[in-house]
Motif scaffolding. Sequence first.
Motif, short mmCIF file in Angstrom:
data_model
loop_
_atom_site.label_atom_id
_atom_site.label_comp_id
_atom_site.label_asym_id
_atom_site.label_seq_id
_atom_site.Cartn_x
_atom_site.Cartn_y
_atom_site.Cartn_z
N GLY A 251 27.67 32.15 37.32
CA GLY A 251 27.06 30.82 37.24
C GLY A 251 27.24 29.99 38.50
N PHE A 252 27.32 30.62 39.64
CA PHE A 252 27.59 29.89 40.88
C PHE A 252 26.49 28.88 41.19
N SER A 253 25.24 29.27 40.91
CA SER A 253 24.11 28.38 41.23
C SER A 253 23.69 27.51 40.04
N SER A 254 24.57 27.39 39.07
CA SER A 254 24.25 26.60 37.87
C SER A 254 23.89 25.16 38.26
N PRO A 255 22.87 24.58 37.58
CA PRO A 255 22.49 23.19 37.87
C PRO A 255 23.61 22.20 37.61
N GLY A 256 24.60 22.59 36.80
CA GLY A 256 25.71 21.68 36.52
C GLY A 256 26.70 21.58 37.66
N ALA A 328 40.87 23.16 35.41
CA ALA A 328 39.56 22.93 36.02
C ALA A 328 38.59 22.28 35.03
N SER A 329 37.63 21.54 35.58
CA SER A 329 36.53 21.01 34.77
C SER A 329 35.49 22.10 34.58
N GLU A 330 34.48 21.82 33.81
CA GLU A 330 33.44 22.82 33.58
C GLU A 330 32.72 23.16 34.90
N ALA A 331 32.56 22.18 35.77
CA ALA A 331 31.84 22.41 37.02
C ALA A 331 32.66 23.22 38.01
N THR A 332 33.98 23.17 37.90
CA THR A 332 34.82 23.89 38.87
C THR A 332 35.54 25.10 38.25
N ARG A 333 35.18 25.45 37.02
CA ARG A 333 35.78 26.63 36.39
C ARG A 333 35.33 27.88 37.15
N LEU A 334 36.25 28.80 37.30
CA LEU A 334 35.99 30.00 38.10
C LEU A 334 36.03 31.24 37.21
N GLN A 335 34.87 31.75 36.86
CA GLN A 335 34.75 33.03 36.17
C GLN A 335 34.32 34.07 37.21
N LEU A 336 35.11 35.11 37.34
CA LEU A 336 34.89 36.06 38.43
C LEU A 336 34.59 37.45 37.87
N ALA A 366 25.63 44.51 36.81
CA ALA A 366 25.11 45.20 35.63
C ALA A 366 24.89 44.21 34.48
N PRO A 367 23.74 44.24 33.83
CA PRO A 367 23.49 43.34 32.69
C PRO A 367 24.53 43.48 31.58
N ALA A 368 25.03 44.71 31.37
CA ALA A 368 26.04 44.91 30.32
C ALA A 368 27.31 44.15 30.64
N VAL A 369 27.68 44.09 31.93
CA VAL A 369 28.88 43.36 32.33
C VAL A 369 28.64 41.85 32.17
N LYS A 370 27.51 41.36 32.62
CA LYS A 370 27.21 39.94 32.50
C LYS A 370 27.16 39.52 31.03
N ARG A 371 26.60 40.39 30.21
CA ARG A 371 26.51 40.07 28.78
C ARG A 371 27.89 39.95 28.15
N ARG A 372 28.80 40.86 28.52
CA ARG A 372 30.15 40.80 27.96
C ARG A 372 30.90 39.55 28.44
N VAL A 373 30.67 39.13 29.67
CA VAL A 373 31.30 37.91 30.17
C VAL A 373 30.77 36.70 29.41
N GLY A 377 33.51 34.75 27.47
CA GLY A 377 33.99 33.68 28.33
C GLY A 377 35.17 34.11 29.18
N ALA A 378 35.25 35.40 29.54
CA ALA A 378 36.39 35.96 30.27
C ALA A 378 36.55 35.29 31.63
N ASP A 379 37.80 35.09 32.04
CA ASP A 379 38.09 34.59 33.38
C ASP A 379 37.81 35.66 34.43
N LEU A 380 38.15 36.91 34.10
CA LEU A 380 37.97 38.02 35.03
C LEU A 380 37.32 39.19 34.30
N ALA A 381 36.24 39.71 34.87
CA ALA A 381 35.62 40.94 34.40
C ALA A 381 35.72 41.95 35.53
#
Length: 433
Positions: A251-256, A328-336, A366-373, A377-381
């Motif tokens: 979600g790096f380019s998220s509008p939020g 972190a706030s929602e805007a600065t949360r880091l999911q990697l 991979a879509p399967a990885v993105k779907r699982r994240v 809501g995993a911090d690290l995949a």
Amino acid sequence: MRLNRWTARLRRRTASHAGGLLNTQIMTSVTLGAVVLGYLMDGSHIAAISGVLAFLSFPAVSMTNAVVRLMRAETLQETSGPPALPTVTIAPAADVATPGPDRTFWDALTPAEKHELLARARRHLYRKEDVLCREGGPAAEVVVIQSGWTRVWVREGAEQRIIAFRGTGELVGERAALMVRDRSATVTAESDVQALRIGAREFGAFLDGNPRVRAVLEQQVYRRQVERRDPHDRSDEPRGNCSILITDITGFSSPGRTDADREYVLNAMYDLMGEAFTASGLALSRLYHEDRGDGALVIVPPATPTDRVVDPMLAHLAAELRRHNRRASEATRLQLRAALHVGPVRRGPKGVAGVSIITTRRMVDAPAVKRRVAQTGADLAFVTSDFVFDTVITPAPGLVDPSRFSRVRVRVKETSLSAWLMLEGGTPELRAC
């Protein structure tokens, strides 16, 4: 006069008896006797004087004799040369079986190892187009090709993508020996193939009793993992087989997010990665890395073992991400999302390249990885290739537990392969497949 002629005749006979060289001992006694006899017989002073002169010549004769012997010895030595040394034949060393780059698995075995493996195997004839093992099927046995050729391929849509060809002496289905549950590719006989079939359990027992053969197998698995997969690729050989790590911020380019949020999150990613690499004894700043806008590409050189990129680096990275996200706030949360692979990398004037880098990028996207994240809501995949999971993670559990990984299928563009996924943080009950 008669006495002088008799003395000369006696000298010649004595010299001839000595092999042509003057013998001073014989000449001394004979000459003295001749002097005394000559004087007694006719009282001739001339005979006595002649004998005395002959006697005085003895030192000169002796010196001459010594010089002649010395010259003759030197002449013989120069003619014949130094004495011949005995010829020493060094027997060639026994053919110690080693897994060199041009040796097949069978060639790398010793006679005793071959005999033991034959005792455990069953001979089998595969006809042309017979399937030795099928992609996704159970990994129940190992096959050693005795004659003929096979092709190794995977299915991409309606087409086959050929990975390699295997011939006499090569091993097929070696993943069964690593206790992998299913096949990663299909192997088909190109012609009639004579082979040895060994059950996975029997082959495992064979490896347990022969640790050297296990090392041979591990080197073969590594070479196959990093060999060129595209038969149409005619580019230069790579610089080396490296560990490749690619990260991507979800979600790096998220509008939020604002640009300032994105800069903050990206800097936080590099800080956390630097701390995690330091925990494994590596300095991120000294490794080749490229910024990819919403992530990073890190190339770890061949001299650094891949397990250092896994353990304890991943455990520290997951812990640092949890700590960051709690504050972190929602805007600065880091999911990697992060992907790790091993393969050939070429260094050019504008950066690095290679099909292994492309494969790693496909895994992280991979879509399967993105779907699982998204579900957890995993911090690290963390997703890794079969090779890294089989050879690095499974046999050496430490802070990274192999039981926390689950199988996923990577299908992105023309890439279709299996991989292993570990999720950290987020909702625990949704992590398992």
